[in-house]
Design a protein around this motif. Structure first.
Motif, PDB file in Angstrom:
ATOM      1  N   SER A   1      -1.756  31.486  10.673  1.00  0.00           N
ATOM      2  CA  SER A   1      -1.913  31.329  12.091  1.00  0.00           C
ATOM      3  C   SER A   1      -1.026  32.365  12.817  1.00  0.00           C
ATOM      4  O   SER A   1      -1.431  32.939  13.645  1.00  0.00           O
ATOM      5  CB  SER A   1      -1.315  30.012  12.591  1.00  0.00           C
TER       6      SER A   1
ATOM      7  N   SER B   1      -4.233  27.877  23.246  1.00  0.00           N
ATOM      8  CA  SER B   1      -3.635  26.918  22.457  1.00  0.00           C
ATOM      9  C   SER B   1      -4.404  26.529  21.137  1.00  0.00           C
ATOM     10  O   SER B   1      -3.802  26.290  20.107  1.00  0.00           O
ATOM     11  CB  SER B   1      -3.384  25.493  23.096  1.00  0.00           C
TER      12      SER B   1
ATOM     13  N   THR C   1      -6.829  24.791  20.297  1.00  0.00           N
ATOM     14  CA  THR C   1      -7.000  23.181  20.122  1.00  0.00           C
ATOM     15  C   THR C   1      -8.650  23.020  19.385  1.00  0.00           C
ATOM     16  O   THR C   1      -8.734  22.000  18.609  1.00  0.00           O
ATOM     17  CB  THR C   1      -6.939  22.368  21.373  1.00  0.00           C
ATOM     18  N   THR C   2      -9.550  23.934  19.715  1.00  0.00           N
ATOM     19  CA  THR C   2     -10.707  23.716  19.270  1.00  0.00           C
ATOM     20  C   THR C   2     -11.308  25.006  18.171  1.00  0.00           C
ATOM     21  O   THR C   2     -12.198  25.024  17.959  1.00  0.00           O
ATOM     22  CB  THR C   2     -11.752  23.866  20.548  1.00  0.00           C
TER      23      THR C   2
ATOM     24  N   THR D   1      -0.634  20.482  19.453  1.00  0.00           N
ATOM     25  CA  THR D   1      -0.025  21.754  19.991  1.00  0.00           C
ATOM     26  C   THR D   1       1.333  21.486  20.387  1.00  0.00           C
ATOM     27  O   THR D   1       2.057  20.722  20.662  1.00  0.00           O
ATOM     28  CB  THR D   1      -0.835  22.478  21.032  1.00  0.00           C
TER      29      THR D   1
ATOM     30  N   LYS E   1      -1.304  18.927  23.412  1.00  0.00           N
ATOM     31  CA  LYS E   1      -2.821  18.733  23.515  1.00  0.00           C
ATOM     32  C   LYS E   1      -2.853  18.685  21.827  1.00  0.00           C
ATOM     33  O   LYS E   1      -2.375  19.158  21.154  1.00  0.00           O
ATOM     34  CB  LYS E   1      -3.522  20.211  23.663  1.00  0.00           C
TER      35      LYS E   1
ATOM     36  N   ARG F   1      -4.928  18.692  18.665  1.00  0.00           N
ATOM     37  CA  ARG F   1      -5.822  20.012  17.934  1.00  0.00           C
ATOM     38  C   ARG F   1      -6.891  19.325  17.287  1.00  0.00           C
ATOM     39  O   ARG F   1      -6.690  18.831  15.899  1.00  0.00           O
ATOM     40  CB  ARG F   1      -4.803  20.622  16.624  1.00  0.00           C
ATOM     41  N   LYS F   2      -8.003  19.271  17.815  1.00  0.00           N
ATOM     42  CA  LYS F   2      -9.310  18.446  17.272  1.00  0.00           C
ATOM     43  C   LYS F   2      -9.557  19.171  15.993  1.00  0.00           C
ATOM     44  O   LYS F   2     -10.594  18.690  15.293  1.00  0.00           O
ATOM     45  CB  LYS F   2     -10.121  18.191  18.373  1.00  0.00           C
TER      46      LYS F   2
END
Length: 492
Positions: free
Chosen positions: A91, A153, A155-156, A468, A472, A474-475
């Motif tokens: 990442s 972020s 998340t998706t 995150t 949020k 992280r789905k």
């Protein structure tokens, strides 16, 4: 009119000179001292080979060196790239490959990947520090020139770098200061990380009115009210996920010892709004903004509605559309698109992509409802919509039903593959300490609030949801993990 970061700093220093502008760690600076430190940092950067247009990545916690770097780069015409300090391995390599910085300013524990850039370490002899070189006058930058590259972020999906122009920083300051009704007598507090747009623009809000900006190290639910009390804060920055965490803390002596009366808290659950005000005496202000945009939609301390983001702010426009980009009637969920009449109040696009046409509509990826009176309500991310048996299911509504169970501390709903094509509904659930959760009983509980097609098929209890750095869920991580051997299946 002020349109660049340097103009904002110079105007504020001329107006508010000896007022305290910044408190971070052991450092306290007035507005005049901030101008000197910014010009000094620009000189120090230039002395170490940094030139206008160069990118300087930062892997730093909330410390004065990061503030100096962000402001100093903008003054010099260079580009600061504050990175999420939680990134590791692939990442981190991904965002560094996107950013391609010439320099990296990092605390050693955060830089876990080898880089080809020049690396600076706080406290080292070669690190750029205000005062070690001759200060520079501000560079002749334009409002549309990039001041920072901020990463979403993720998340998706994977984080994407966003080019944020000089004027966007200024407009964020003006818009949020107006929404919060800030004045020169205010002390604004944030403990959110400075690599996030919410915290990054807090100094601009203070500069817009001559207020004091206090930047904390990190969020702690157990110490939060003692920290804001010590800071003398009158206004705070929160995220909606933090509000239930603070309400879950046992009553303490600092619950009402502070001076805070209002706070910006996007995505606050409707059920927590009044409880937060009644317990802590703080009125929350919601809104919509993103790394790519600005505070387009918002409420104020005087005009608010629990569970709603607010109304469209002056200088912006918003519409709600379907998959074919056709406007939907009020009261109908659709994707939020926004645009601005403020020059360069939005980003100039993502790294490696051409800038969007001026005044164009921007897709947000957020699914919202506009009420007939102009108030907007967030439903969920478009990518979080679950399609099952021909029906669109809101993950947010599923999560609200699951969280209403007394044994549930947290929940995330997401789609997983179905044997019949389309999706099945799965939820990851965090159980409250001292409780036992029966998945079958949870499904029955949800059936009282949800249509049959939306009741979760799969339930998996987890110790914690993957989050995150800004809280949020992280789905993407949950979707990738999917159904496991320990997952309860309602149809088994």
């Amino acid at each position: 009119m002020t349109r660049t970061v340097a103009e904002l700093i110079e105007t504020a220093a001329d107006r508010y000179g000896d007022r305290v502008f910044l408190r971070i760690g052991a450092t306290t600076r007035t507005y005049a001292e901030t101008r000197e430190a910014t010009a000094g940092m620009a000189g120090a950067l230039a002395a170490r080979g940094c030139r206008p247009g160069d990118r300087v990545a930062a892997l730093l916690s909330n410390r004065v060196e990061l503030v100096d770097l962000i402001l100093g780069c903008a003054w010099l015409g260079a580009v600061a790239v504050p990175l999420n300090t939680g990134l590791r391995g692939r990442s981190l390599r991904h965002v560094l490959d996107q950013a391609r910085p010439r320099f990296v300013y990092a605390e050693p524990e955060f830089l876990t990947e080898p880089v080809d850039s020049v690396v600076w370490t706080p406290g080292a002899a070669d690190a750029p520090v205000p005062g070690v070189a001759a200060p520079l006058p501000p560079a002749p930058v334009r409002p549309q020139d990039t001041a920072t590259v901020l990463f979403t972020s993720g998340t998706t999906g994977v984080p994407r770098g966003v080019r944020c122009p000089q004027a966007q920083f200024v407009w964020w300051g003006r818009n949020v200061a107006d929404s919060l009704r800030l004045t020169a007598d205010d002390v604004l507090h944030t403990c959110l990380p400075l690599f996030h747009t919410n915290a990054l623009h807090t100094p601009a809000q203070a500069m817009s009115v001559g207020a004091t900006c206090v930047i904390g190290e990190r969020f702690s639910a157990s110490r939060y009210w003692s920290q804001v009390t010590e800071a003398g804060a009158t206004a705070v920055h929160l995220l909606g996920a933090m509000v239930p965490m603070l309400l879950a803390q046992p009553p303490g002596p600092y619950d009402r010892a502070h001076r805070v009366r209002r706070g910006l808290s996007p995505a606050t659950p409707a059920a927590a709004w009044e409880a937060f005000r009644d317990r802590f005496g703080v009125r929350l202000v919601d809104g919509f903004g993103s790394t790519e945009t600005n505070l387009v939609i918002g409420s104020t301390p005087e005009e608010y509605r629990p569970g709603y983001m607010g109304t469209v702010r002056p200088g912006f426009a918003a519409r709600v559309v379907d998959e074919r980009l056709a406007p939907v009637p009020d009261g109908t969920p659709g994707e939020l698109h926004v645009r601005t009449q403020r020059p360069y109040a939005f980003s100039t696009g993502r790294v490696g992509e051409p800038p969007p046409p001026p005044g164009s509509w921007r897709r947000t990826g957020d699914r919202v409802v506009r009420e007939p009176d102009g108030w907007f309500r967030f439903v969920d991310r478009v990518s979080d919509v679950i399609r099952r048996r021909g029906e669109n299911i809101s993950s947010g509504e599923v999560e609200a039903a699951v969280r209403s169970h007394p044994a549930v501390a947290g929940a995330a709903a997401f789609p997983v593959a179905s044997e019949l094509a389309e999706d099945e509904v799965m939820v990851a659930v965090v159980v409250r300490p001292g409780h036992v959760l029966d998945p079958a009983e949870l499904a029955g509980h949800c059936a009282r609030d949800l249509p049959a097609f939306a009741v979760p098929r799969y339930v998996e209890t987890v110790r914690a949801l993957p989050l995150t750095e800004t809280g949020k869920v992280r789905k993407a991580v949950l979707r990738e993990r999917g159904v496991s051997a320990g997952t309860w299946d309602r149809l088994a």
